[in-house]
Scaffold this active site. Structure first.
Site, PDB file in Angstrom:
ATOM      1  CB  SER A   1      21.579-104.476 -17.486  1.00 32.96           C
ATOM      2  OG  SER A   1      22.446-104.298 -18.604  1.00 32.96           O
TER       3      SER A   1
ATOM      4  CD  GLU B   1      27.702-102.049  -6.787  1.00 36.95           C
ATOM      5  OE1 GLU B   1      26.717-101.479  -6.293  1.00 36.95           O
ATOM      6  OE2 GLU B   1      28.212-101.711  -7.864  1.00 36.95           O
TER       7      GLU B   1
ATOM      8  CD  GLN C   1      28.149 -97.292  -6.276  1.00 33.99           C
ATOM      9  OE1 GLN C   1      28.888 -97.987  -5.591  1.00 33.99           O
ATOM     10  NE2 GLN C   1      27.447 -97.786  -7.285  1.00 33.99           N
ATOM     11  N   GLY C   2      27.294 -92.326  -5.914  1.00 34.23           N
ATOM     12  CA  GLY C   2      26.797 -91.478  -6.991  1.00 34.23           C
ATOM     13  C   GLY C   2      27.413 -91.852  -8.326  1.00 34.23           C
ATOM     14  CE1 TYR C   3      31.159 -94.595  -8.552  1.00 32.09           C
ATOM     15  CE2 TYR C   3      30.918 -96.785  -9.477  1.00 32.09           C
ATOM     16  CZ  TYR C   3      31.671 -95.852  -8.798  1.00 32.09           C
ATOM     17  OH  TYR C   3      32.932 -96.191  -8.356  1.00 32.09           O
ATOM     18  CB  SER C   4      23.217 -94.933 -12.212  1.00 30.51           C
ATOM     19  OG  SER C   4      23.771 -96.227 -12.248  1.00 30.51           O
TER      20      SER C   4
ATOM     21  CB  SER D   1      21.073 -97.679  -2.214  1.00 27.38           C
ATOM     22  OG  SER D   1      20.660 -98.420  -3.341  1.00 27.38           O
TER      23      SER D   1
END
Length: 412
Positions: free
Chosen positions: A389, A255, A134-137, A173
């Site tokens: 968070s 998620e 997953q390429g989000y942050s 990850s």
């Protein structure tokens, strides 16, 4: 929704147990207990082979409700899916390397993707042959996901339109083992915040275009990675160009919501180990012979009760409550609980938890000097940060559920 287990579920449980007992043999037996959060570096090759074994057995995609059985997988009700997860955890089967594709990308394609995309991409996931990350942050755009700066420019070559992606993602990850990455990128120049974003699919095997760098954590392992895209080709757009925010939020609901039920089964095993450590150390008149510590005993009982509460909340979410705050509540519950469990894991062993680190020599992996309790303590410090968070989850609940005024924000 009734989550009682009837005749059908008992028969399905027996089938799952028989299959697992007959296939967790040979090299797969050696991978039992390996992998999962905090231990993703363990037994990767065996776990990847195990993923293909699961695919051959039809155990991947049980929850793909939109097209049950269409890709060779077995069919299971929601309670059947819970049964499979329980049996999988009971035998400590290898940590899944394909869960991001199965539980995040696949349901997203079923909800937002085209028929062509589903037919091309879902079979590889169902067979356990293609892994996803997953390429989000990004640096500076983690919990505030709308601040991403990765860009993608449309191009047409050989009669086919794609996008060239440039930017950096972080905390990714399984990036070192993934075949694909779904990437949230800005495709409209000059757009801000939630506007002008697209949900793109990028192959990881693009030498010179995609670079993965492991991030060393204080536990000594490298669960997460930095990923650098330098003009990498994105072959697909899911949900249409410019609709990336809607697709991304739909995926995050998966998620932070339903998938936590399986996670909690692993939590239960960790709690059992902490209780066993407490008894060995002399708690509650255990073999260690020491006096029972009422404070620790109270914390352990509280941890057990909170875990049961989380389970019922997750089952309620599976039943379809329609509550827009349910995913955020689930994340707050499990993130804080798991971090407290890590603290308990070392507390039940007293000062020895810190003094028991084995000698470490330069050049050795850091994790060689840590035992399971110490690794659990260090890894769980991040649980209230990654995946959104605690502060962000509370804002979501306050604004979208309780209707409170939005917190003042300043953006450059």
């Amino acid at each position: 929704m009734d989550f009682g287990f009837g005749t059908a579920e008992r028969e399905f449980r027996a089938s799952a147990r028989d299959w697992l007992a007959g296939h967790l043999v040979g090299p797969y037996a050696d991978a039992v207990g390996l992998g999962g959060p905090g231990s993703e570096h363990q037994g990767v090759a065996a776990r990847r082979a195990w993923e293909r074994e699961l695919g051959r057995g039809g155990w991947i995609g049980l929850g793909w409700e939109a097209e049950p059985g269409a890709y060779g997988q077995q069919r299971a009700s929601l309670t059947g899916q819970v049964v499979w997860a329980e049996e999988y955890a009971r035998v400590r089967a290898p940590g899944r390397v394909g869960h991001i594709g199965e539980n995040l990308l696949a349901p997203t394609l079923l909800a937002y993707g085209s028929r062509e995309q589903r037919d091309r991409l879902l079979p590889g996931i169902a067979r356990g042959e293609e892994l996803w990350c997953q390429g989000y942050s990004e640096p500076g755009a983690g919990s505030d996901l709308a601040g991403i700066r990765t860009t993608a420019v449309r191009e047409t070559a050989a009669g086919r339109t794609g996008h060239r992606v440039t930017g950096q993602k972080i905390w990714t990850s399984l990036a070192r083992d993934a075949d694909w990455c779904f990437v949230l990128a800005r495709t409209e120049p000059g757009s801000r915040r939630h506007q002008g974003l697209s949900f793109l699919l990028v192959r990881m095997d693009q030498p010179g275009r995609v670079e993965v760098r492991p991030i060393r954590q204080m536990s000594g392992t490298s669960e997460f990675n930095e990923v650098f895209f330098d003009g990498a080709l994105a072959e697909e757009v899911v949900g249409g160009e410019g609709n990336g925010w809607t697709v991304a939020m739909g995926l995050l609901a998966l998620e932070r919501g339903v998938s936590t039920l399986v996670q909690q089964i692993g939590f239960a095993a960790e709690l059992e180990q902490v209780v066993a450590d407490h008894l060995r150390a002399g708690g509650a008149g255990g073999a260690g012979g020491g006096a029972a510590d009422p404070v620790l005993r109270d914390r352990l009982v509280r941890a057990w009760a909170e875990l049961r509460t989380m389970r019922w909340n997750a089952l309620r979410t599976l039943g379809g409550t329609g509550d827009p705050g349910a995913p955020s509540v689930a994340k707050l519950l499990w993130g804080g609980w798991h971090r407290r469990l890590g603290e308990l894991a070392v507390a039940v062993r007293g000062a020895g938890a810190a003094a028991g680190v084995r000698d470490w020599a330069p050049g050795e992996p850091y994790e060689e000097g840590l035992d399971e309790a110490q690794r659990l303590f260090l890894f769980t410090r991040a649980d209230t940060i990654y995946g959104g968070s605690d502060e962000i989850q509370r804002n979501i609940i306050a604004e979208r559920v309780l209707g409170l005024p939005k917190e003042p924000r300043r953006f450059s």
